[in-house]
Design a protein around this motif. Structure first.
Motif, PDB file in Angstrom:
ATOM      1  N   LYS A   1      75.727 165.945 -26.995  1.00  0.00           N
ATOM      2  CA  LYS A   1      75.113 165.240 -28.336  1.00  0.00           C
ATOM      3  C   LYS A   1      74.002 164.461 -27.695  1.00  0.00           C
ATOM      4  N   ASN A   2      73.206 164.330 -28.667  1.00  0.00           N
ATOM      5  CA  ASN A   2      71.965 163.248 -28.465  1.00  0.00           C
ATOM      6  C   ASN A   2      70.822 163.576 -27.541  1.00  0.00           C
ATOM      7  N   LEU A   3      71.357 164.463 -26.395  1.00  0.00           N
ATOM      8  CA  LEU A   3      70.270 164.827 -25.468  1.00  0.00           C
ATOM      9  C   LEU A   3      69.467 166.054 -25.681  1.00  0.00           C
ATOM     10  N   GLY A   4      68.049 165.771 -25.728  1.00  0.00           N
ATOM     11  CA  GLY A   4      67.256 166.876 -26.141  1.00  0.00           C
ATOM     12  C   GLY A   4      66.218 167.257 -24.691  1.00  0.00           C
ATOM     13  N   LYS A   5      65.408 167.820 -24.943  1.00  0.00           N
ATOM     14  CA  LYS A   5      64.517 168.497 -23.821  1.00  0.00           C
ATOM     15  C   LYS A   5      63.888 167.346 -22.939  1.00  0.00           C
ATOM     16  N   THR A   6      63.232 166.408 -23.765  1.00  0.00           N
ATOM     17  CA  THR A   6      62.629 165.170 -22.984  1.00  0.00           C
ATOM     18  C   THR A   6      63.690 164.323 -22.216  1.00  0.00           C
ATOM     19  N   SER A   7      64.678 164.015 -22.929  1.00  0.00           N
ATOM     20  CA  SER A   7      65.944 163.357 -22.164  1.00  0.00           C
ATOM     21  C   SER A   7      66.453 164.102 -21.035  1.00  0.00           C
ATOM     22  N   ALA A   8      66.543 165.151 -21.358  1.00  0.00           N
ATOM     23  CA  ALA A   8      67.355 166.116 -20.308  1.00  0.00           C
ATOM     24  C   ALA A   8      66.399 165.818 -19.155  1.00  0.00           C
ATOM     25  N   GLN A   9      64.979 166.221 -19.126  1.00  0.00           N
ATOM     26  CA  GLN A   9      64.033 166.165 -18.261  1.00  0.00           C
ATOM     27  C   GLN A   9      63.901 164.897 -17.564  1.00  0.00           C
ATOM     28  N   TRP A  10      64.084 163.885 -18.030  1.00  0.00           N
ATOM     29  CA  TRP A  10      64.147 162.386 -17.623  1.00  0.00           C
ATOM     30  C   TRP A  10      65.304 162.399 -16.655  1.00  0.00           C
ATOM     31  N   LEU A  11      66.295 162.803 -17.075  1.00  0.00           N
ATOM     32  CA  LEU A  11      67.784 162.554 -16.373  1.00  0.00           C
ATOM     33  C   LEU A  11      67.467 163.456 -15.263  1.00  0.00           C
ATOM     34  N   HIS A  12      67.051 164.579 -15.256  1.00  0.00           N
ATOM     35  CA  HIS A  12      66.867 165.421 -14.182  1.00  0.00           C
ATOM     36  C   HIS A  12      65.983 164.834 -12.906  1.00  0.00           C
ATOM     37  N   ALA A  13      64.851 164.229 -13.683  1.00  0.00           N
ATOM     38  CA  ALA A  13      63.986 163.616 -12.722  1.00  0.00           C
ATOM     39  C   ALA A  13      64.650 162.456 -11.935  1.00  0.00           C
ATOM     40  N   ALA A  14      65.560 161.941 -12.610  1.00  0.00           N
ATOM     41  CA  ALA A  14      66.413 160.672 -11.858  1.00  0.00           C
ATOM     42  C   ALA A  14      67.713 160.955 -11.023  1.00  0.00           C
ATOM     43  N   GLY A  15      67.750 162.547 -10.611  1.00  0.00           N
ATOM     44  CA  GLY A  15      68.624 162.980  -9.989  1.00  0.00           C
ATOM     45  C   GLY A  15      69.991 163.473 -10.849  1.00  0.00           C
ATOM     46  N   ILE A  16      70.058 163.127 -12.183  1.00  0.00           N
ATOM     47  CA  ILE A  16      71.147 163.571 -12.991  1.00  0.00           C
ATOM     48  C   ILE A  16      70.971 164.807 -13.618  1.00  0.00           C
ATOM     49  N   HIS A  17      71.861 165.893 -13.111  1.00  0.00           N
ATOM     50  CA  HIS A  17      71.766 167.171 -13.306  1.00  0.00           C
ATOM     51  C   HIS A  17      72.798 167.879 -14.204  1.00  0.00           C
ATOM     52  N   ASN A  18      73.902 167.073 -14.447  1.00  0.00           N
ATOM     53  CA  ASN A  18      75.072 167.721 -15.240  1.00  0.00           C
ATOM     54  C   ASN A  18      75.727 166.674 -15.880  1.00  0.00           C
ATOM     55  N   ALA A  19      76.652 167.082 -16.792  1.00  0.00           N
ATOM     56  CA  ALA A  19      77.573 166.056 -17.361  1.00  0.00           C
ATOM     57  C   ALA A  19      78.453 165.251 -16.230  1.00  0.00           C
ATOM     58  N   ALA A  20      78.765 165.877 -15.278  1.00  0.00           N
ATOM     59  CA  ALA A  20      79.517 165.151 -14.171  1.00  0.00           C
ATOM     60  C   ALA A  20      78.907 164.054 -13.642  1.00  0.00           C
ATOM     61  N   ASP A  21      77.396 164.308 -13.452  1.00  0.00           N
ATOM     62  CA  ASP A  21      76.517 163.118 -12.771  1.00  0.00           C
ATOM     63  C   ASP A  21      76.447 161.952 -13.772  1.00  0.00           C
ATOM     64  N   LEU A  22      76.070 162.582 -15.107  1.00  0.00           N
ATOM     65  CA  LEU A  22      76.059 161.535 -16.214  1.00  0.00           C
ATOM     66  C   LEU A  22      77.439 160.805 -16.424  1.00  0.00           C
ATOM     67  N   ARG A  23      78.585 161.218 -16.108  1.00  0.00           N
ATOM     68  CA  ARG A  23      79.929 160.549 -16.310  1.00  0.00           C
ATOM     69  C   ARG A  23      80.034 159.679 -15.244  1.00  0.00           C
ATOM     70  N   ARG A  24      79.691 160.009 -14.002  1.00  0.00           N
ATOM     71  CA  ARG A  24      79.933 159.620 -12.901  1.00  0.00           C
ATOM     72  C   ARG A  24      79.008 158.120 -12.878  1.00  0.00           C
ATOM     73  N   LEU A  25      77.853 158.185 -13.222  1.00  0.00           N
ATOM     74  CA  LEU A  25      76.885 157.115 -13.333  1.00  0.00           C
ATOM     75  C   LEU A  25      77.222 156.050 -14.534  1.00  0.00           C
ATOM     76  N   GLY A  26      77.386 156.694 -15.646  1.00  0.00           N
ATOM     77  CA  GLY A  26      77.706 155.835 -16.801  1.00  0.00           C
ATOM     78  C   GLY A  26      76.430 155.650 -17.552  1.00  0.00           C
ATOM     79  N   ALA A  27      76.387 155.119 -18.882  1.00  0.00           N
ATOM     80  CA  ALA A  27      75.146 155.080 -19.528  1.00  0.00           C
ATOM     81  C   ALA A  27      74.195 153.977 -18.743  1.00  0.00           C
ATOM     82  N   ILE A  28      74.582 153.019 -18.710  1.00  0.00           N
ATOM     83  CA  ILE A  28      73.869 152.024 -18.009  1.00  0.00           C
ATOM     84  C   ILE A  28      73.152 152.403 -16.740  1.00  0.00           C
ATOM     85  N   HIS A  29      73.770 152.792 -15.590  1.00  0.00           N
ATOM     86  CA  HIS A  29      73.110 153.127 -14.476  1.00  0.00           C
ATOM     87  C   HIS A  29      72.155 154.444 -14.596  1.00  0.00           C
TER      88      HIS A  29
END
Length: 86
Positions: free
Chosen positions: A9-37
């Protein structure tokens, strides 16, 4: 190959691209880091984003629309982002 971040939810093409550029490639990466990090990782890459991305990431992690986050939830996120007052 389907982008797992785009299925959240909430993540579109641009936000996904930004997250990928930051080394966050999947839901597990995102959960591990949390929203703040995750938000900070995107910001440190130089992307001009707003707190809306922070709320969108938190909503994605909770599987709810970011607009349904309470004012208290948003205030807590903002406080965590700024850090403890000195």
């Amino acid at each position: 190959m389907e982008d797992e971040l785009l299925l959240m939810k909430n993540l579109g093409k641009t936000s996904a691209q930004w997250l990928h550029a930051a080394g966050i490639h999947n839901a597990a990466d995102l959960r591990r880091l949390g929203a703040i990090h995750a938000y900070q990782a995107v910001k440190t890459r130089g992307f001009r984003t707003s707190r809306t991305l922070l709320y969108a990431i938190e909503g994605a992690l909770r599987d709810k629309d970011w607009l349904s986050l309470s004012d208290a939830d948003k205030a807590t996120l903002n406080k965590q982002l700024i850090g403890p007052e000195k």
